[in-house]
Every structure is written in C-alpha cells, then in structure tokens.
Design a protein around this motif. Structure first.
Motif, PDB file in Angstrom:
ATOM      1  N   TRP A  93       1.085  -1.190  -0.042  1.00  0.00           N
ATOM      2  CA  TRP A  93      -0.249  -0.527  -0.356  1.00  0.00           C
ATOM      3  C   TRP A  93       1.149   0.732   0.010  1.00  0.00           C
ATOM      4  O   TRP A  93       0.432   1.929  -0.835  1.00  0.00           O
ATOM      5  N   ARG A  94       1.730   1.451   0.448  1.00  0.00           N
ATOM      6  CA  ARG A  94       2.952   2.314   0.865  1.00  0.00           C
ATOM      7  C   ARG A  94       3.371   2.768  -1.073  1.00  0.00           C
ATOM      8  O   ARG A  94       3.129   3.891  -1.116  1.00  0.00           O
ATOM      9  N   GLY A  95       3.750   1.742  -1.121  1.00  0.00           N
ATOM     10  CA  GLY A  95       4.028   2.516  -2.947  1.00  0.00           C
ATOM     11  C   GLY A  95       3.093   2.407  -3.858  1.00  0.00           C
ATOM     12  O   GLY A  95       2.963   3.614  -4.743  1.00  0.00           O
ATOM     13  N   CYS A  96       1.835   1.758  -3.629  1.00  0.00           N
ATOM     14  CA  CYS A  96       0.602   2.487  -4.343  1.00  0.00           C
ATOM     15  C   CYS A  96       0.300   3.993  -3.852  1.00  0.00           C
ATOM     16  O   CYS A  96       0.071   4.263  -4.573  1.00  0.00           O
ATOM     17  N   ARG A  97       0.308   3.998  -2.381  1.00  0.00           N
ATOM     18  CA  ARG A  97      -0.104   5.756  -1.827  1.00  0.00           C
ATOM     19  C   ARG A  97       1.607   6.244  -3.072  1.00  0.00           C
ATOM     20  O   ARG A  97       0.685   7.705  -3.199  1.00  0.00           O
ATOM     21  N   GLU A  98       2.262   6.178  -3.017  1.00  0.00           N
ATOM     22  CA  GLU A  98       3.168   7.372  -2.769  1.00  0.00           C
ATOM     23  C   GLU A  98       3.179   7.130  -5.183  1.00  0.00           C
ATOM     24  O   GLU A  98       2.851   8.424  -5.292  1.00  0.00           O
ATOM     25  N   GLN A  99       2.643   6.403  -5.345  1.00  0.00           N
ATOM     26  CA  GLN A  99       2.492   6.265  -6.358  1.00  0.00           C
ATOM     27  C   GLN A  99       1.229   7.192  -7.509  1.00  0.00           C
ATOM     28  O   GLN A  99       1.471   7.328  -8.059  1.00  0.00           O
ATOM     29  N   HIS A 100       0.209   7.214  -6.255  1.00  0.00           N
ATOM     30  CA  HIS A 100      -1.178   7.567  -7.017  1.00  0.00           C
ATOM     31  C   HIS A 100      -1.675   8.679  -6.149  1.00  0.00           C
ATOM     32  O   HIS A 100      -2.994   9.060  -6.782  1.00  0.00           O
ATOM     33  N   ASN A 101      -1.060   8.999  -5.563  1.00  0.00           N
ATOM     34  CA  ASN A 101      -1.669   9.762  -4.327  1.00  0.00           C
ATOM     35  C   ASN A 101      -2.603   9.335  -3.064  1.00  0.00           C
ATOM     36  O   ASN A 101      -3.724  10.191  -3.779  1.00  0.00           O
ATOM     37  N   LEU A 102      -3.330   8.029  -3.342  1.00  0.00           N
ATOM     38  CA  LEU A 102      -4.134   7.482  -2.143  1.00  0.00           C
ATOM     39  C   LEU A 102      -4.340   7.709  -0.539  1.00  0.00           C
ATOM     40  O   LEU A 102      -3.173   8.409  -0.601  1.00  0.00           O
ATOM     41  N   PRO A 103      -5.265   7.480  -0.569  1.00  0.00           N
ATOM     42  CA  PRO A 103      -5.339   7.714   0.912  1.00  0.00           C
ATOM     43  C   PRO A 103      -4.395   7.284   1.649  1.00  0.00           C
ATOM     44  O   PRO A 103      -3.799   5.783   1.690  1.00  0.00           O
ATOM     45  N   THR A 104      -4.139   7.857   3.293  1.00  0.00           N
ATOM     46  CA  THR A 104      -3.539   6.192   3.982  1.00  0.00           C
ATOM     47  C   THR A 104      -3.221   5.253   4.000  1.00  0.00           C
ATOM     48  O   THR A 104      -1.778   4.574   4.815  1.00  0.00           O
ATOM     49  N   GLU A 105      -4.252   5.152   4.609  1.00  0.00           N
ATOM     50  CA  GLU A 105      -4.824   3.744   5.321  1.00  0.00           C
ATOM     51  C   GLU A 105      -5.566   2.905   4.075  1.00  0.00           C
ATOM     52  O   GLU A 105      -6.208   3.504   3.277  1.00  0.00           O
ATOM     53  N   PRO A 106      -5.313   1.654   4.251  1.00  0.00           N
ATOM     54  CA  PRO A 106      -5.936   0.392   3.703  1.00  0.00           C
ATOM     55  C   PRO A 106      -7.140   0.612   3.272  1.00  0.00           C
ATOM     56  O   PRO A 106      -8.662   0.943   2.309  1.00  0.00           O
ATOM     57  N   ASN A 107      -8.064   1.081   4.877  1.00  0.00           N
ATOM     58  CA  ASN A 107      -9.090   0.571   5.091  1.00  0.00           C
ATOM     59  C   ASN A 107     -10.171   2.260   4.927  1.00  0.00           C
ATOM     60  O   ASN A 107     -11.217   1.942   4.524  1.00  0.00           O
ATOM     61  N   ARG A 108      -9.155   3.279   4.934  1.00  0.00           N
ATOM     62  CA  ARG A 108     -10.278   4.819   3.689  1.00  0.00           C
ATOM     63  C   ARG A 108     -10.252   4.750   2.713  1.00  0.00           C
ATOM     64  O   ARG A 108     -10.463   4.877   1.838  1.00  0.00           O
ATOM     65  N   PHE A 109      -9.663   3.680   1.665  1.00  0.00           N
ATOM     66  CA  PHE A 109      -9.077   3.856   0.710  1.00  0.00           C
ATOM     67  C   PHE A 109     -10.487   2.877   0.883  1.00  0.00           C
ATOM     68  O   PHE A 109     -11.509   3.471  -1.053  1.00  0.00           O
TER      69      PHE A 109
END
Length: 267
Positions: A93-109
């Motif tokens: 998730w850290r990789g996804c978040r940094e690449q696509h500007n997604l929420p900090t936590e998977p549950n929030r996504f």
C-alpha cells in the motif's frame, strides 16, 4: 494495463466476477500465484482495480448487477483491514499511495471506493447522510464499525429500498455459509431490515446466526442478537413455530434458560 481492460464495458463484465472472488476470498481462503507469491495483497490489489473501473463513468451500468456483492466485499475489507494489517500489505500500500496519491490507510481507501460506488448507484444522499452523522469515521474503528454498518442499512433502506433488499439477500446467502469474518457485519445490517424479510424463507438461518451471537463472549454481539430476536419474536411466522426460541437461549443458569417470548420483550 487495467485502464485498458476497464475501457471496454464487455471486458468489465468479465473481469468483475474474478475481482470480487479475490476480494471475498481474503483472508479466509488461501491462494497463490504460479510463482509462489502469497495472497495478502491480492484483495487490496483487486480493490485498486475496482477504483480504476469506477473512473470509467460511461460504463457505470456494468456495476449494477454486481453492486450488492461489491458493497459487501468493500465493507468487509474496511473491517478486516482496520483490525489487521500484515507487513506485506502495508508495504504494497505504501507503494500505491506514493505512486497514485491515495489515502494513507487501506481501510480509508476502501471507504472512498464505497462512497464512489454509492454515487454511481445514485445513492448520493446515503453518502451525505453518513458523512453528516460521522458514519464513515465510525466505520473505521474496530469498536464501532457495527454501529456504522447498522446506520448504513437504515440510510440505504430509506433512500434505495431495492438496492438494500439485494444487499440483504446477498448477506443472507453468506450467513447460510457461516462465514465467520462476515457474520458480525451481516447481522449488524440485517437487524435493521428484519421486519421486511419473509421469515418463511429465511427465518431458520437467521435464527441460527443470532443464536451463535447470543452465546458469544462479546457484549456487542449479544446486543445485536437480542435486537434481532426481539424483531423475530413479533413476526407471525416465527411465533407460530412455538418453540423457536429454545435452541437460542440456553445459558445454563437457572430461570434464564426458561426465558420465553414475554421475557425477551422485556429486555
């Protein structure tokens, strides 16, 4: 690759069932790729693809058939990813978040996708009402997610009864399979809509699930079970069965084991 695949409505219809199977299988069932990769990230990766699909507005109708399963899978993922987060999932998730500007936590996504799906299904009022009543924040806590699921059921019942009914039927099917990781979520939703169900079809399976919760060591599970039993105790179909409560209430403590319908209503 996924943007290309989801650009076609026909492809989306073929892909969605596979994505849902991956989301629903975690964490209960084990899966692996041909090169031996483990599965903890699979459900989150599938959720990431659902997000891409939802960006293709002109194909929103492809989601309607699968929307009950998808909503339940997303809610389940919110609950599970709030309660546990394996290291490999956190790294992914850290990789996804940094690449696509997604929420900090998977549950929030997962909550973000749930909101987007409801808007696609023309249930914006549900999203707004949940926001106003802090339902989404409540869903992100292990201590209160069952309250949020109950609130969501009430709002959906008020705004979109047909969609609520389809979700209810899907939850009843899941209860019949006795999926442990879904049962609290399912019961929290169902107790809000029990008075609309045909107990001649579903009464026994609902009763068995409530019985399991009534024997739980968790106070909130017992509270949900009692709420459901109170509704069932007023249903003519269940009352006509006469002894329907006996297998539910047997704590082995004197007079409590002989509690009847009248006593249950007093609770």
């Amino acid at each position: 690759m996924w943007r290309t695949i989801t650009s076609s409505g026909r492809t989306v219809v073929k892909v969605l069932p596979e994505l849902l199977s991956v989301m629903e299988d975690w964490p209960l069932h084990g899966m692996s790729t041909s090169d031996g990769d483990e599965t903890d990230v699979f459900a989150l990766a599938a959720t990431r693809v659902i997000w891409e699909i939802l960006q293709m507005f002109r194909f929103a109708e492809s989601l309607i058939e699968y929307s009950p399963r998808l909503l339940v899978a997303l809610l389940c993922q919110v609950v599970i990813s709030t309660e546990q987060m394996p290291e490999e999932v956190d790294t992914f998730w850290r990789g996804c978040r940094e690449q696509h500007n997604l929420p900090t936590e998977p549950n929030r996504f997962a909550v973000l996708i749930t909101k987007a799906l409801l808007c696609h299904l023309e249930c914006e009022e549900v999203v707004v009402s949940m926001e106003r009543k802090r339902g989404w924040d409540t869903l992100l806590s292990t201590d209160t997610h069952h309250y949020a699921v109950g609130l969501l059921a009430r709002e959906m019942r008020r705004v979109s009864s047909p969609l609520c009914s389809r979700i209810t039927l899907h939850l009843l099917e899941l209860l019949s399979r006795e999926e442990p990781h879904l049962e609290v979520l399912a019961v929290a939703f169902l107790v809000e809509v029990l008075d609309e169900l045909d107990m001649s079809d579903w009464g026994d399976s609902i009763l068995q699930s409530l019985a399991r919760h009534l024997r739980s060591g968790c106070p909130e599970r017992r509270r949900l079970a009692l709420r459901g039993l109170l509704v069932l105790s007023q249903d003519p179909v269940m009352v006509r069965r006469g002894t329907w409560l006996k297998p539910c209430w047997n704590p082995g403590a004197g007079e409590r084991s002989r509690l009847g319908l009248a006593g249950l209503r007093e609770l």
